[in-house]
Design an enzyme around this catalytic site. Sequence first.
Site, PDB file in Angstrom:
ATOM      1  N   TYR A 103      -1.353   6.284   4.861  1.00 61.72           N
ATOM      2  CA  TYR A 103      -0.129   5.564   4.521  1.00 61.72           C
ATOM      3  C   TYR A 103      -0.452   4.207   3.903  1.00 61.72           C
ATOM      4  O   TYR A 103       0.052   3.862   2.836  1.00 61.72           O
ATOM      5  CB  TYR A 103       0.733   5.400   5.777  1.00 61.72           C
ATOM      6  CG  TYR A 103       2.034   4.685   5.552  1.00 61.72           C
ATOM      7  CD1 TYR A 103       3.085   5.323   4.892  1.00 61.72           C
ATOM      8  CD2 TYR A 103       2.229   3.392   6.003  1.00 61.72           C
ATOM      9  CE1 TYR A 103       4.292   4.673   4.684  1.00 61.72           C
ATOM     10  CE2 TYR A 103       3.434   2.733   5.806  1.00 61.72           C
ATOM     11  CZ  TYR A 103       4.467   3.385   5.145  1.00 61.72           C
ATOM     12  OH  TYR A 103       5.658   2.740   4.952  1.00 61.72           O
ATOM     13  N   LYS A 107       0.269   2.784   0.054  1.00 59.57           N
ATOM     14  CA  LYS A 107       1.094   1.594  -0.150  1.00 59.57           C
ATOM     15  C   LYS A 107       0.319   0.482  -0.846  1.00 59.57           C
ATOM     16  O   LYS A 107       0.878  -0.241  -1.672  1.00 59.57           O
ATOM     17  CB  LYS A 107       1.671   1.107   1.179  1.00 59.57           C
ATOM     18  CG  LYS A 107       2.641   2.108   1.820  1.00 59.57           C
ATOM     19  CD  LYS A 107       3.822   2.379   0.902  1.00 59.57           C
ATOM     20  CE  LYS A 107       4.876   3.236   1.559  1.00 59.57           C
ATOM     21  NZ  LYS A 107       6.103   3.342   0.752  1.00 59.57           N
ATOM     22  N   SER A 138      11.861   4.764  12.142  1.00 60.32           N
ATOM     23  CA  SER A 138      12.169   5.958  11.364  1.00 60.32           C
ATOM     24  C   SER A 138      12.406   7.116  12.314  1.00 60.32           C
ATOM     25  O   SER A 138      11.951   7.109  13.448  1.00 60.32           O
ATOM     26  CB  SER A 138      11.000   6.331  10.462  1.00 60.32           C
ATOM     27  OG  SER A 138      10.712   5.311   9.560  1.00 60.32           O
TER      28      SER A 138
END
Length: 154
Positions: A103, A107, A138
Amino acid sequence: QTYAPKLILLDVSDISCIRDVAKEILNCYGCVDILINNASMKVKGAVQSISLELDKKIMDANYFGPITLTKAILPNMISRRTGQIVLINSIQGKIGIPFRAAYAASKHAAVGFFDCLRAEMEEFDISVSTVSPTFICSYHRQPAPGNWEASIWK
């Protein structure tokens, strides 16, 4: 005159369809004034536990998806010499934390791309912004031990 928006679905992790969807959007509306890249996918797990295939899925959704869509819309903005492109990214595009390597890498890559794009688009009066919020809550289901594939958050 009544405005009835057309619903156009796009899965940014499916790189093969992005250009066609962008073309459909431009054919339908004529232009895009503001493009907000907000889709994201994340996974939590130790580096050695995440498959290369899953790393690639994360990179497709978080890096290749937004840049492919941006590149498809960009010529229209450049020809009109106006537009705004926004990347909703993550603080993890600036710092890495344990168990988020795929991740964070995706990013970081996105930040680098959009930073360069910002400099290039200045001469065309196209604004490029990156928003890097801190951690957000989330929807997530805890995966069974060893099932890192199930820990993808969309």
